[in-house]
Design an enzyme around this catalytic site. Structure first.
Site, PDB file in Angstrom:
ATOM      1  N   ILE A  92      -7.125   7.792  -1.517  1.00  0.00           N
ATOM      2  CA  ILE A  92      -7.135   6.243  -1.495  1.00  0.00           C
ATOM      3  C   ILE A  92      -8.011   5.868  -0.055  1.00  0.00           C
ATOM      4  O   ILE A  92      -7.707   6.580   0.982  1.00  0.00           O
ATOM      5  CB  ILE A  92      -5.489   5.820  -1.172  1.00  0.00           C
ATOM      6  CG1 ILE A  92      -5.529   4.165  -1.232  1.00  0.00           C
ATOM      7  CG2 ILE A  92      -4.982   6.532  -0.015  1.00  0.00           C
ATOM      8  CD1 ILE A  92      -4.106   3.731  -1.081  1.00  0.00           C
ATOM      9  N   SER A  93      -8.903   4.945  -0.474  1.00  0.00           N
ATOM     10  CA  SER A  93      -9.638   4.523   0.623  1.00  0.00           C
ATOM     11  C   SER A  93      -8.895   3.889   1.658  1.00  0.00           C
ATOM     12  O   SER A  93      -8.016   3.338   1.707  1.00  0.00           O
ATOM     13  CB  SER A  93     -10.879   3.626   0.290  1.00  0.00           C
ATOM     14  OG  SER A  93     -11.710   4.279  -0.711  1.00  0.00           O
ATOM     15  N   SER A  94      -9.514   3.776   2.881  1.00  0.00           N
ATOM     16  CA  SER A  94      -9.053   3.224   4.010  1.00  0.00           C
ATOM     17  C   SER A  94      -8.809   1.691   3.583  1.00  0.00           C
ATOM     18  O   SER A  94      -9.787   1.126   2.952  1.00  0.00           O
ATOM     19  CB  SER A  94      -9.709   3.301   5.411  1.00  0.00           C
ATOM     20  OG  SER A  94     -10.855   2.714   5.164  1.00  0.00           O
ATOM     21  N   ALA A  95      -7.721   1.078   4.558  1.00  0.00           N
ATOM     22  CA  ALA A  95      -7.799  -0.473   4.071  1.00  0.00           C
ATOM     23  C   ALA A  95      -9.041  -1.196   4.407  1.00  0.00           C
ATOM     24  O   ALA A  95      -9.294  -2.182   3.592  1.00  0.00           O
ATOM     25  CB  ALA A  95      -6.517  -1.088   4.903  1.00  0.00           C
TER      26      ALA A  95
ATOM     27  N   ARG B 141       0.794  -1.188  -0.155  1.00  0.00           N
ATOM     28  CA  ARG B 141      -0.013   0.142   0.096  1.00  0.00           C
ATOM     29  C   ARG B 141       0.888   1.418  -0.129  1.00  0.00           C
ATOM     30  O   ARG B 141       0.577   2.290  -0.689  1.00  0.00           O
ATOM     31  CB  ARG B 141      -0.995  -0.075   1.259  1.00  0.00           C
ATOM     32  CG  ARG B 141      -1.844   1.124   1.499  1.00  0.00           C
ATOM     33  CD  ARG B 141      -2.924   0.867   2.514  1.00  0.00           C
ATOM     34  NE  ARG B 141      -3.508   2.213   2.986  1.00  0.00           N
ATOM     35  CZ  ARG B 141      -4.566   2.319   2.587  1.00  0.00           C
ATOM     36  NH1 ARG B 141      -5.313   1.513   1.448  1.00  0.00           N
ATOM     37  NH2 ARG B 141      -5.380   3.290   2.880  1.00  0.00           N
TER      38      ARG B 141
END
Length: 226
Positions: A71-74, A45
């Site tokens: 970028i979206s959270s994991a 990531r």
């Protein structure tokens, strides 16, 4: 003992260990699909964000990637990918061709690429497509096809899709995308404007079943290209 820093990324060389901690956190948050967890663990990531933010890449938060995008959270990435693989019966299935709307930095596409034969990823911002195409090439992500275009219309030339994952919110499910689902396929997206809910649409023949899940917060899905 302090970790040795990678001069290119600015984070510890033991990022595999950091990813391991992220995977344990995802398990605690309810992600159960071991194939999704393995995919999340295999994609670095920190290489999908700017170097200045690399040390925060494994925090459970969205991060800016430029052009007004994030970028979206994991957790959100893992959740949406898991939903793309699992219907109401809870059984995971193999994914052939997947459509992603919102290429962004390419991270979610790369995760999907670990689980699908091919990922077609649409992005409306031309400069972002160019930047991300170079990144994916450098990281040897060969089964993701970045495309510049209006995600509202999908990618009819590549349809049908076993799954469609939309990484932006809209007030209603675009009809054109539902038509591009394969029989048995699933569309996963945040639905709503000020208040958003994660939605799964599953196709069986000409019938579509809708499930509304937890609340989420995404940037809006915009029409047209830039």
């Amino acid at each position: 003992m302090a970790e040795t820093l990678n001069p290119r990324t600015g984070i510890g060389m033991t990022s595999a260990r950091t990813r391991g901690r992220m995977i344990e956190r995802l398990r605690e948050q309810g992600i159960k699909d071991e194939m999704v967890l393995a995919a999340m663990g295999s994609v670095p990531r920190h290489l999908y964000v700017d170097q200045a933010l690399a040390s925060r890449a494994y925090e459970d938060t969205a991060l800016p990637i430029g052009f007004g995008q994030t970028i979206s959270s994991a957790y959100i990435v893992a959740r949406m990918v898991e939903l793309a693989r699992h219907g109401e019966n809870g059984h995971g299935r193999e994914l052939g061709r997947v459509l992603e709307i919102g290429l962004g930095c390419g991270y979610q596409a790369a995760v999907l690429g670990q689980l699908a034969r091919e990922v077609v990823s649409m992005e409306r911002i031309a400069a972002l497509v160019g930047k991300t195409r170079v990144r994916l090439r450098e990281l040897r992500v060969n089964n993701v096809k970045p495309k510049h275009g209006d995600g509202m219309h999908g990618a009819k030339d590549f349809a049908p899709f076993d799954a469609i994952v939309i990484a932006a919110a809209f007030g209603e499910v675009p009809h054109a995308l539902l038509e591009q689902l394969a029989d048995g396929g699933r569309l996963v997206m945040p639905l709503g404007n000020a208040t958003q809910t994660l939605c799964v649409m599953e196709r069986q023949g000409d019938t579509y079943t809708e499930r509304m899940l937890e609340g989420v917060k995404f940037v809006p899905l915009l029409p047209g290209v830039a």
